[in-house]
Design a protein around this motif. Structure first.
Motif, short mmCIF file in Angstrom:
data_model
loop_
_atom_site.label_atom_id
_atom_site.label_comp_id
_atom_site.label_asym_id
_atom_site.label_seq_id
_atom_site.Cartn_x
_atom_site.Cartn_y
_atom_site.Cartn_z
N ALA A 111 8.05 8.30 -3.24
CA ALA A 111 7.88 8.12 -1.80
C ALA A 111 6.43 8.31 -1.37
O ALA A 111 5.99 7.73 -0.37
CB ALA A 111 8.79 9.09 -1.04
N VAL A 112 5.69 9.13 -2.10
CA VAL A 112 4.27 9.33 -1.78
C VAL A 112 3.43 8.17 -2.30
O VAL A 112 2.54 7.66 -1.61
CB VAL A 112 3.77 10.67 -2.39
N LEU A 113 3.71 7.72 -3.52
CA LEU A 113 2.92 6.64 -4.12
C LEU A 113 3.05 5.34 -3.34
O LEU A 113 2.13 4.51 -3.36
CB LEU A 113 3.37 6.41 -5.56
N ASP A 114 4.15 5.17 -2.66
CA ASP A 114 4.41 3.91 -1.96
C ASP A 114 3.72 3.88 -0.60
O ASP A 114 4.31 3.46 0.40
CB ASP A 114 5.92 3.73 -1.81
N ARG A 115 2.46 4.35 -0.57
CA ARG A 115 1.71 4.41 0.69
C ARG A 115 0.25 4.08 0.42
O ARG A 115 -0.24 4.26 -0.70
CB ARG A 115 1.82 5.81 1.30
N PRO A 116 -0.47 3.63 1.43
CA PRO A 116 -1.88 3.25 1.19
C PRO A 116 -2.83 4.43 1.05
O PRO A 116 -3.87 4.31 0.41
CB PRO A 116 -2.22 2.41 2.42
N HIS A 117 -2.49 5.59 1.65
CA HIS A 117 -3.40 6.73 1.63
C HIS A 117 -2.60 8.00 1.35
O HIS A 117 -1.72 8.37 2.13
CB HIS A 117 -4.13 6.87 2.97
N TRP A 118 -2.91 8.68 0.26
CA TRP A 118 -2.16 9.88 -0.10
C TRP A 118 -2.97 10.73 -1.07
O TRP A 118 -3.87 10.26 -1.76
CB TRP A 118 -0.81 9.52 -0.72
N ILE A 119 -2.61 12.02 -1.12
CA ILE A 119 -3.16 12.94 -2.11
C ILE A 119 -2.04 13.91 -2.48
O ILE A 119 -1.30 14.38 -1.61
CB ILE A 119 -4.41 13.68 -1.59
N LEU A 120 -1.90 14.18 -3.78
CA LEU A 120 -0.77 14.94 -4.30
C LEU A 120 -1.28 15.93 -5.35
O LEU A 120 -1.99 15.54 -6.27
CB LEU A 120 0.24 13.98 -4.92
N GLY A 121 -0.93 17.20 -5.20
CA GLY A 121 -1.29 18.21 -6.19
C GLY A 121 -0.08 18.64 -7.00
O GLY A 121 0.96 18.97 -6.43
N LEU A 122 -0.19 18.62 -8.33
CA LEU A 122 0.92 18.99 -9.21
C LEU A 122 0.45 20.00 -10.25
O LEU A 122 -0.72 20.00 -10.65
CB LEU A 122 1.47 17.76 -9.94
N HIS A 123 1.38 20.84 -10.70
CA HIS A 123 1.06 21.81 -11.75
C HIS A 123 1.22 21.24 -13.15
O HIS A 123 0.99 21.94 -14.13
CB HIS A 123 1.94 23.05 -11.61
N ILE A 124 1.63 20.00 -13.24
CA ILE A 124 1.82 19.37 -14.54
C ILE A 124 1.11 18.02 -14.55
O ILE A 124 1.01 17.35 -13.52
CB ILE A 124 3.32 19.18 -14.88
N ALA A 125 0.62 17.64 -15.72
CA ALA A 125 -0.01 16.32 -15.86
C ALA A 125 1.08 15.27 -16.02
O ALA A 125 2.03 15.46 -16.78
CB ALA A 125 -0.94 16.32 -17.07
N ARG A 126 0.95 14.18 -15.31
CA ARG A 126 1.92 13.08 -15.39
C ARG A 126 1.21 11.85 -15.95
O ARG A 126 0.31 11.30 -15.32
CB ARG A 126 2.50 12.78 -14.01
N ASP A 127 1.63 11.43 -17.14
CA ASP A 127 0.98 10.29 -17.79
C ASP A 127 1.05 9.03 -16.94
O ASP A 127 0.10 8.25 -16.89
CB ASP A 127 1.62 10.03 -19.16
N GLU A 128 2.18 8.84 -16.27
CA GLU A 128 2.33 7.61 -15.48
C GLU A 128 1.44 7.61 -14.24
O GLU A 128 1.21 6.57 -13.62
CB GLU A 128 3.80 7.42 -15.08
N LEU A 129 0.92 8.80 -13.86
CA LEU A 129 0.04 8.89 -12.70
C LEU A 129 -1.44 8.91 -13.08
O LEU A 129 -2.30 9.04 -12.21
CB LEU A 129 0.36 10.15 -11.89
N ARG A 130 -1.73 8.79 -14.36
CA ARG A 130 -3.11 8.92 -14.81
C ARG A 130 -4.08 7.96 -14.10
O ARG A 130 -5.22 8.35 -13.82
CB ARG A 130 -3.19 8.72 -16.32
N PRO A 131 -3.69 6.73 -13.78
CA PRO A 131 -4.63 5.86 -13.05
C PRO A 131 -5.08 6.43 -11.71
O PRO A 131 -6.13 6.04 -11.18
CB PRO A 131 -3.84 4.56 -12.86
N TRP A 132 -4.29 7.35 -11.14
CA TRP A 132 -4.62 7.92 -9.84
C TRP A 132 -5.16 9.36 -9.95
O TRP A 132 -5.31 10.03 -8.93
CB TRP A 132 -3.39 7.92 -8.93
N LEU A 133 -5.44 9.82 -11.17
CA LEU A 133 -5.95 11.18 -11.34
C LEU A 133 -7.35 11.27 -10.73
O LEU A 133 -8.27 10.57 -11.13
CB LEU A 133 -5.99 11.55 -12.82
#
Length: 448
Positions: free
Chosen positions: A211-233
């Motif tokens: 639900a967060v990724l499906d937006r034009p402007h966002w920032i998300l902090g996680l305690h775990i690395a997500r391989d599928e999110l690496r392009p947005w790291l």
């Protein structure tokens, strides 16, 4: 005044990213203590409306108050008698919020049996008028205000409340029971309009991220690395050695890496050598934070998270460093200090040198240093050991007076099978007596 906080370096990254967001309302999910909202509000000339969201009692009280709404928090009927003295401090919404904020500190003691808990409640009652007045003053000085606050599941918030093109910032608690464990005292003693929501399972976590990724402007902090999110790291923030890193993902923006820089200092004593004999004169030396950090990093198990001690000491025999220990203030029993670390120089030929460090930590000399640090009498020590065996080889046998107080299966560190609580007397022997007793019991047990 606010409990907990995301690290300052993560706040700086959020501050930087917000500059590129459009001139529309800003939405924060899982507001917690409203650190993200305060960071956004602190930008010079910031005029964009800010919206918050959470489900827990403490955060909802803050959120509703910041949004200018009345707080409907009332003492539960079964607790009205024992907490009747709080009623005058629940007259207005600001009074109520100040009381709830202070309650996160003292409600843990209410209704519990024991001299310590009773004393803490009495002290709170006596100091409450001044503490409450100071907290009300700090709240009145706040300039942050929310356009609105949504008390409910963040998934519903993202789906039903947040505009599709609005910027979203989130640092969600992705560990089981995070919401329930925090600020449980408010839920125990107060009735409030609590929302209904489902605990986050793996599917729920994926739903939030989607639900967060499906937006034009966002920032998300996680305690775990997500391989599928690496392009947005866009950042990795680790504020202390062996501390948990925070991975920052965002729709765009600069990339930042924040790494810890541990301050260390040398101990101006030689360390005992691998083949050296142990001498006859034992002493302890107060260490600075940097000195303790240096020797801890060299000899302590890497699976043990570091902490900031009240008192740290090196242990020497005939001028050679043989180990170190560190204490924290009492946790539960006010006369029992908490032994947070104790470890020997690892390369000596003595297999049970760790026991000597424990005995030095329990010595009369260590007791005097602790009592001087806290200006109070201390008669015992306690510690926690993590192991795959039902008893600790270090604390379990051969140290006078030490007893196993509790055994938990499984250990809270997530690595070992058992979590063991040990304790013993403080000040029953001098350093010289400890060294002599250790040599008699353990000194002949050597590596071959």
């Amino acid at each position: 005044m606010f409990h907990g906080s995301i690290p300052a370096d993560l706040r700086s990254i959020i501050y930087e990213h917000a500059e590129s967001w459009p001139d529309t309302d800003l939405y924060v999910g899982c507001s917690g203590n409203f650190t993200i909202e305060r960071t956004l509000h602190s930008r010079p000339g910031e005029r964009r409306a800010i919206h918050g969201n959470d489900v827990q009692a403490y955060s909802s009280a803050l959120g509703w108050w910041l949004a200018g709404r009345e707080l409907d928090y009332r003492l539960k009927d079964e607790h009205r008698e024992e907490l009747a003295w709080l009623e005058p401090y629940l007259a207005t919404s600001t009074d109520t919020l100040a009381t709830l904020m202070l309650g996160t500190r003292f409600l843990q003691y209410v209704g519990r049996e024991g001299v310590y808990y009773e004393r803490m409640v009495r002290a709170t009652v006596g100091q409450f008028p001044s503490m409450h007045a100071k907290t009300v003053g700090k709240l009145s000085a706040l300039t942050l205000r929310l356009a609105d606050y949504y008390c409910g599941d963040v998934r519903d918030y993202l789906r039903d409340v947040v505009a599709a093109d609005a910027p979203v910032a989130m640092f969600p608690p992705f560990y089981a029971g995070d919401y329930e464990q925090q600020f449980a005292g408010i839920d125990e003693f107060f009735d409030w309009p609590a929302p209904s929501y489902d605990l986050l399972d793996e599917d729920g976590k994926e739903e939030i991220i989607g639900a967060v990724l499906d937006r034009p402007h966002w920032i998300l902090g996680l305690h775990i690395a997500r391989d599928e999110l690496r392009p947005w790291l866009r950042g990795v923030v680790q504020t202390s050695n062996r501390g948990m890193p925070i991975y920052v993902y965002a729709s765009s923006g600069a990339r930042r890496v924040v790494a810890p820089a541990q301050q260390v200092a040398p101990i101006l004593l030689p360390k005992i050598g691998p083949g050296e004999d142990l001498g006859d004169r034992m002493a302890i030396h107060v260490l600075t934070g940097g000195q303790f950090a240096a020797v801890r990093s060299q000899f302590m198990s890497k699976t043990i998270l570091p902490g900031s001690p009240l008192l740290a000491c090196g242990v020497s025999v005939d001028g050679k460093l043989v180990g170190a220990f560190a204490y924290l203030p009492p946790k539960f029993d006010p006369s029992t200090a908490y032994l947070m670390s104790d470890f020997p120089v690892s390369w000596t030929r003595y297999r049970r040198l760790a026991k000597l460090i424990v005995m030095a930590a329990a010595s009369r000399e260590a007791q005097l240093l602790l009592q001087r640090s806290l200006s109070k009498r201390l008669t015992g020590w306690s510690t926690t050991a993590f192991t795959d065996r039902p008893n600790s080889a270090k604390y379990g046998r051969g140290i006078p007076g030490v007893k196993l107080q509790k055994r938990s299966d499984a250990a809270a560190d997530g690595i070992h099978r058992y979590q063991l609580q040990y304790g013993g007397p403080l000040g029953n022997w001098t350093l010289q007596e400890a060294l002599a007793e250790w040599k008699r019991r353990h000194g002949k047990d050597e590596r071959r």
